[in-house]
Enzyme design. Sequence first.
Site, mmCIF file in Angstrom:
data_model
loop_
_atom_site.group_PDB
_atom_site.id
_atom_site.type_symbol
_atom_site.label_atom_id
_atom_site.label_comp_id
_atom_site.label_asym_id
_atom_site.label_seq_id
_atom_site.Cartn_x
_atom_site.Cartn_y
_atom_site.Cartn_z
ATOM 1 C CG ASP A 81 -1.784 1.188 1.334
ATOM 2 O OD1 ASP A 81 -2.395 1.547 0.318
ATOM 3 O OD2 ASP A 81 -1.858 1.784 2.426
ATOM 4 C CG ASP B 148 -1.893 7.535 0.131
ATOM 5 O OD1 ASP B 148 -1.349 8.645 0.056
ATOM 6 O OD2 ASP B 148 -2.435 6.970 -0.831
#
Length: 478
Positions: free
Chosen positions: A76, A78
């Site tokens: 991922d 953010d």
Amino acid sequence: MSAAGAGRAWRRAAARRGRWWRRPAAAAAVAVVARGGGGRQREAMADAGGDDARCVRLSAERAQTLLAEVDTLLFDCDGVLWRGETAVPGAPEALTALRTRGKRLGFITNNSSKTREAYAEKLQRLGFGGPAGSGAGLEVFGTAYCTALYLRQRLAGARAPKAYVLGSAALATELEAVGITSVGVGPEPLQGDGPDAWLDAPLEPDVRAVVVGFDPHFSYMKLTKALRYLQQPGCLLVGTNMDNRLPLENDRFIAGTGCLVRAVEMAAQRQADIIGKPSRFIFDCVSQEYGINPERTVMVGDRLDTDILLGVTCGLKTILTLTGVSTLGDVKSNQESDCVSKRKMVPDFYVDSIADLLPALQGETQALPWGLESCWPAAAAVGPGRGGGCGWRASWLCSQAFQATAADSPSDPPELQGVPVQPNRPGGCGPERGDHQGDPSSEQSQLGSAVRWAERLCLLPPRGAPGLLPPPDGAPRS
């Protein structure tokens, strides 16, 4: 039962279980069995992230074992690589080291506000590397891109399809790249003085889908138009993701796309097709382009309900980083929950930050049974068999004497023979630390026994085969 008998019984049980030692818990489990005691074995398996426990800290030793078993790491972005426009300290260096070790990286993000190319540019700008030029973005799988793939599939055969987009210009760009015209992007204030005027606002023809992504211009007028489009026969409702909030710098958050999707779902009284994590569709997008083997893939994320649940659902190994949304308190709550769905949202491992992978990637410690440790800097500096600063436990890498003693070593590890392996004491020389000057009949034979026994379990490569990790500087082995 004697210690030697316990060792033989364990080896028979291990053979029946098959290749269990390929799991990250292997090294710790072997060490405990060598010491004996079923209760202590269960404790170590739990501590090492075995079948009896999940969500354990990923130490350097465990990380080395884990990385030896995987080809691909999916991240991922953010909250894992950066927060807002600031890279997580040490994260760029960790990814650079992974690339150097030949690992394939992929980036799966629920953020629909950027195109693949824009994400690739940000990865480059913040120091994470990756393809540039015509190949920019090939490692990135964002919900804007994957939503476009989904609608291209669902609207195949439709003539000049359009989508009403509650989202960003980036989402519209990805849709238009697959032949779907976007309408509605940007501010849309209320028109008229009341409901009659709002319902009289003209609609675009041929709108086949309403797509809800991250939209800072979300308004009541847009919500009303979305409802009107969705009342038309055959109009699809698609949400890029269901994240409830997004992490920024300094522990701040903003409302996420899931808040907007829920508003449209409630107004339309229907559920959206969700593209992003934890939906399997986004993983299928990655798998089709990457040819991923789930058993040799790790998902790294900061959210239990998206990243970790996706990994668990798709059969991946999972690592939670604590630089984003979810906390260890959330993990504990899920572990103790009576809800089956929540109990799935538990990672295999956790780290404070992905920078915690650096010690393993830099080769500072090697995850081997009985505390055997590699010391490439010392070995490379002095050459094989010439002594120097590495402890005797590392001499399997750099001592010629080992080759002679290991060949005749007994089959059981030293601790099963009642011969304890000395700890590698910092500083000094002599028998406790060893600098290849000690008596090979004692220290080297103990070490040879341990290595020979580990080789039989495939925990170490056979003599003459390449080692588990290259030297940190990339220099060839002597």
